[in-house]
Motif scaffolding. Structure first.
Motif, PDB file in Angstrom:
ATOM      1  N   PHE A 141      55.237  -1.356 -17.728  1.00 54.81           N
ATOM      2  CA  PHE A 141      55.881  -0.423 -16.806  1.00 54.81           C
ATOM      3  C   PHE A 141      56.956  -1.107 -15.981  1.00 54.81           C
ATOM      4  N   ASN A 142      57.880  -0.289 -15.486  1.00 60.62           N
ATOM      5  CA  ASN A 142      58.833  -0.746 -14.473  1.00 60.62           C
ATOM      6  C   ASN A 142      58.171  -0.638 -13.110  1.00 60.62           C
ATOM      7  N   VAL A 143      58.538  -1.541 -12.205  1.00 63.90           N
ATOM      8  CA  VAL A 143      58.120  -1.437 -10.807  1.00 63.90           C
ATOM      9  C   VAL A 143      59.376  -1.162  -9.991  1.00 63.90           C
ATOM     10  N   PHE A 144      59.379  -0.024  -9.313  1.00 63.86           N
ATOM     11  CA  PHE A 144      60.523   0.369  -8.505  1.00 63.86           C
ATOM     12  C   PHE A 144      60.149   0.382  -7.031  1.00 63.86           C
ATOM     13  N   GLU A 145      61.036  -0.135  -6.192  1.00 56.63           N
ATOM     14  CA  GLU A 145      60.818  -0.139  -4.753  1.00 56.63           C
ATOM     15  C   GLU A 145      61.618   0.976  -4.090  1.00 56.63           C
ATOM     16  N   THR A 146      61.130   1.394  -2.933  1.00 53.96           N
ATOM     17  CA  THR A 146      61.783   2.490  -2.231  1.00 53.96           C
ATOM     18  C   THR A 146      62.393   2.003  -0.919  1.00 53.96           C
ATOM     19  N   GLY A 147      63.434   2.704  -0.501  1.00 55.40           N
ATOM     20  CA  GLY A 147      63.970   2.539   0.845  1.00 55.40           C
ATOM     21  C   GLY A 147      64.742   1.264   1.098  1.00 55.40           C
ATOM     22  N   GLY A 148      65.244   1.170   2.323  1.00 55.59           N
ATOM     23  CA  GLY A 148      66.034   0.020   2.736  1.00 55.59           C
ATOM     24  C   GLY A 148      65.453  -0.629   3.968  1.00 55.59           C
ATOM     25  N   THR A 149      64.129  -0.612   4.093  1.00 58.63           N
ATOM     26  CA  THR A 149      63.485  -1.179   5.276  1.00 58.63           C
ATOM     27  C   THR A 149      63.049  -2.612   5.015  1.00 58.63           C
ATOM     28  N   THR A 150      62.533  -3.262   6.062  1.00 58.16           N
ATOM     29  CA  THR A 150      62.022  -4.622   5.919  1.00 58.16           C
ATOM     30  C   THR A 150      60.512  -4.574   5.732  1.00 58.16           C
ATOM     31  N   GLY A 151      59.905  -5.735   5.519  1.00 56.86           N
ATOM     32  CA  GLY A 151      58.462  -5.790   5.310  1.00 56.86           C
ATOM     33  C   GLY A 151      58.095  -5.506   3.861  1.00 56.86           C
ATOM     34  N   MET A 152      56.790  -5.384   3.605  1.00 57.08           N
ATOM     35  CA  MET A 152      56.317  -5.094   2.263  1.00 57.08           C
ATOM     36  C   MET A 152      56.796  -3.713   1.832  1.00 57.08           C
ATOM     37  N   PRO A 153      57.541  -3.626   0.742  1.00 60.72           N
ATOM     38  CA  PRO A 153      58.097  -2.333   0.332  1.00 60.72           C
ATOM     39  C   PRO A 153      57.046  -1.444  -0.326  1.00 60.72           C
ATOM     40  N   LYS A 154      57.322  -0.146  -0.327  1.00 59.81           N
ATOM     41  CA  LYS A 154      56.553   0.777  -1.148  1.00 59.81           C
ATOM     42  C   LYS A 154      57.010   0.596  -2.585  1.00 59.81           C
ATOM     43  N   GLN A 155      56.056   0.596  -3.508  1.00 55.04           N
ATOM     44  CA  GLN A 155      56.376   0.392  -4.924  1.00 55.04           C
ATOM     45  C   GLN A 155      55.700   1.456  -5.771  1.00 55.04           C
ATOM     46  N   ARG A 156      56.402   1.922  -6.799  1.00 60.35           N
ATOM     47  CA  ARG A 156      55.818   2.853  -7.753  1.00 60.35           C
ATOM     48  C   ARG A 156      56.072   2.355  -9.163  1.00 60.35           C
ATOM     49  N   VAL A 157      55.227   2.782 -10.070  1.00 57.74           N
ATOM     50  CA  VAL A 157      55.419   2.444 -11.475  1.00 57.74           C
ATOM     51  C   VAL A 157      56.219   3.558 -12.137  1.00 57.74           C
TER      52      VAL A 157
ATOM     53  N   PHE B 110      49.774  12.538   1.016  1.00 60.12           N
ATOM     54  CA  PHE B 110      49.826  11.240   0.349  1.00 60.12           C
ATOM     55  C   PHE B 110      50.229  10.184   1.374  1.00 60.12           C
ATOM     56  N   GLN B 111      49.535   9.052   1.373  1.00 61.08           N
ATOM     57  CA  GLN B 111      49.803   7.995   2.345  1.00 61.08           C
ATOM     58  C   GLN B 111      50.685   6.899   1.740  1.00 61.08           C
ATOM     59  N   ASP B 112      51.797   6.598   2.398  1.00 62.62           N
ATOM     60  CA  ASP B 112      52.690   5.596   1.817  1.00 62.62           C
ATOM     61  C   ASP B 112      52.073   4.200   1.809  1.00 62.62           C
ATOM     62  N   GLU B 113      51.055   3.970   2.663  1.00 62.73           N
ATOM     63  CA  GLU B 113      50.378   2.669   2.632  1.00 62.73           C
ATOM     64  C   GLU B 113      49.740   2.391   1.280  1.00 62.73           C
ATOM     65  N   TRP B 114      49.359   3.459   0.564  1.00 59.26           N
ATOM     66  CA  TRP B 114      48.762   3.273  -0.757  1.00 59.26           C
ATOM     67  C   TRP B 114      49.743   2.557  -1.692  1.00 59.26           C
ATOM     68  N   LEU B 115      51.019   2.842  -1.540  1.00 57.97           N
ATOM     69  CA  LEU B 115      52.023   2.224  -2.411  1.00 57.97           C
ATOM     70  C   LEU B 115      52.335   0.793  -1.995  1.00 57.97           C
ATOM     71  N   ARG B 116      51.974   0.428  -0.765  1.00 55.66           N
ATOM     72  CA  ARG B 116      52.148  -0.946  -0.306  1.00 55.66           C
ATOM     73  C   ARG B 116      50.910  -1.793  -0.611  1.00 55.66           C
ATOM     74  N   ASP B 117      49.748  -1.200  -0.413  1.00 58.14           N
ATOM     75  CA  ASP B 117      48.508  -1.977  -0.447  1.00 58.14           C
ATOM     76  C   ASP B 117      47.886  -2.089  -1.834  1.00 58.14           C
ATOM     77  N   GLU B 118      48.010  -1.048  -2.648  1.00 54.01           N
ATOM     78  CA  GLU B 118      47.377  -1.050  -3.964  1.00 54.01           C
ATOM     79  C   GLU B 118      48.227  -1.815  -4.979  1.00 54.01           C
ATOM     80  N   GLN B 119      47.560  -2.441  -5.937  1.00 60.62           N
ATOM     81  CA  GLN B 119      48.281  -3.068  -7.038  1.00 60.62           C
ATOM     82  C   GLN B 119      48.876  -1.979  -7.945  1.00 60.62           C
ATOM     83  N   PRO B 120      50.067  -2.201  -8.492  1.00 61.31           N
ATOM     84  CA  PRO B 120      50.717  -1.153  -9.293  1.00 61.31           C
ATOM     85  C   PRO B 120      49.872  -0.644 -10.461  1.00 61.31           C
ATOM     86  N   GLU B 121      49.022  -1.508 -11.010  1.00 64.44           N
ATOM     87  CA  GLU B 121      48.237  -1.119 -12.186  1.00 64.44           C
ATOM     88  C   GLU B 121      47.324   0.083 -11.924  1.00 64.44           C
ATOM     89  N   VAL B 122      46.942   0.317 -10.669  1.00 65.17           N
ATOM     90  CA  VAL B 122      46.001   1.413 -10.406  1.00 65.17           C
ATOM     91  C   VAL B 122      46.647   2.787 -10.601  1.00 65.17           C
TER      92      VAL B 122
END
Length: 371
Positions: A99-115, A76-88
């Motif tokens: 749905f809830n949108v949850f972000e992961t990690g403590g890094t900078t830049g566009m976060p990874k997000q999951r529904v 699984f590629q983490d870029e998918w969670l950054r680049d894709e809209q949550p609805e997919v």
């Protein structure tokens, strides 16, 4: 939770397996159910249904057990969670539920997000059921000292407290700010911010009847410098967020908690949920081993150079996560952690991951921050 309109929930509790054979049978059956769910036209999400078109195989027909999942799915590629809209990522039967949108990690830049919808509730209820009132008293008030905001941890800790019959208080922190200043070499700023957070926690502890705390190892140590935690009436510490060496764990248990307050280390994230620890860590030189919430998630320790293969027991490798719920499917995600593959134990009859640390920590300096 009650609502004005009954909405579908597909996040299910599981009965823990008692033997390794039972665990394997349970996992393989769960894999079949999850694969069928995410790759069937009437239940799958737009992302996985579209992915299937170019996969070159039919997951429902070919993946009938966990080993087959490992053999057929790429990482699984983490870029998918950054680049894709949550609805997919929304499965068809859950389209009627916001749905809830949850972000992961403590890094900078566009976060990874999951529904998410109810997975966090199931994860933390299953975690809760493993601990008695002697560790986390029923009806007790909780204090969370850690990142809230877009992370699911804030809702999860409050649900845990409520599930056990109590309320939750919160002290927030911004882990991205901490990593930013540490990356610039501003350790004095990071230490001052850490003290600022700890002082807020101590203020709550002095004015409210708190018995249970969630926090990170570094913040627990900072709080312990300002107040005697056992004397403050704290019965249990739920601790996670950064790596813990055996030396760290022993110091926290013996010096900060004086062997009077229960210490419960955990390993988790927004994608996996929550891995519980071997409760007998003190008898094993304070080396912590974590066990995934199987069959809802599986952790493997793989050879970094040949990731289809697991390393041998007591060998180091990279942590690979597979998440298997009806809300979210994540096959073979390579975590930014490494660990030792450990044997199953009574009550947790599947592989564990021990002495977790950032991937590559033995070769270079890694900035972890406070979470």
């Amino acid at each position: 939770m009650t609502t004005a309109t009954a909405l579908p929930s597909f996040s299910k509790r599981t009965v823990p397996a008692k033997t390794a054979e039972e665990a394997k049978t349970q996992l393989d059956a769960h894999v079949r159910d999850i694969i069928k769910w995410h790759f069937s036209d009437d239940t799958g999400s737009p992302f996985w249904l579209n992915w299937k078109k170019s996969a070159g195989f039919d997951p429902v027909a070919k993946v009938d057990c966990f080993d087959a999942l490992i053999a057929n799915f790429p990482h699984f590629q983490d870029e998918w969670l950054r680049d894709e809209q949550p609805e997919v990522w929304v499965p068809q039967p859950l389209k009627s539920r916001p749905f809830n949108v949850f972000e992961t990690g403590g890094t900078t830049g566009m976060p990874k997000q999951r529904v998410g919808w109810d997975d966090y509730k199931v994860d933390y209820e299953e975690f809760s059921d493993r601990y008695g009132d002697d560790i986390f008293p029923r009806g007790a008030s909780w204090l969370m000292v850690g990142p809230t905001g877009p992370r699911r941890l804030r809702l999860a800790i409050e649900h845990l407290a409520n599930y056990r019959g109590g309320p939750a208080y919160f002290v927030d922190l911004d882990p991205r700010f901490v990593k930013r200043v540490l990356g610039k070499g501003q350790t004095d700023v990071a230490k001052d911010y850490q003290k600022h957070v700890a002082e807020q926690a101590v203020t709550i502890l002095k004015h409210r009847k708190i018995q249970c705390i969630f926090t990170t190892p570094k913040l627990l140590e900072s709080i312990g410098e300002l107040i005697n935690i056992p004397d403050a009436g704290i019965k249990g510490i739920f601790c996670g967020g950064t790596s813990m060496t055996p030396q760290n764990v022993r110091f926290l248990c013996e010096e900060v908690l004086e062997n009077k307050t229960s210490f419960v280390p955990t390993y988790g994230n927004t994608l996996m949920g929550l891995a519980v620890s071997d409760p007998d860590f003190a008898k094993k030189n304070y080396s912590i081993t974590y066990y995934a919430p199987q069959p809802r998630a599986v952790l493997r320790i793989v050879d970094p150079k040949e990731t289809t293969k697991s390393v041998g027991y007591d060998e180091w490798g990279r942590v690979e996560l597979t998440t298997l719920t009806r809300e979210f499917f994540v096959p073979r995600f390579l975590e930014r952690d490494e660990a030792i593959r450990r044997q199953p134990i009574d009550g947790l009859p599947w592989d564990g991951v021990g002495d977790v640390r950032p991937f590559g920590a033995s070769e270079k300096k890694i900035i972890e921050g406070v979470y």
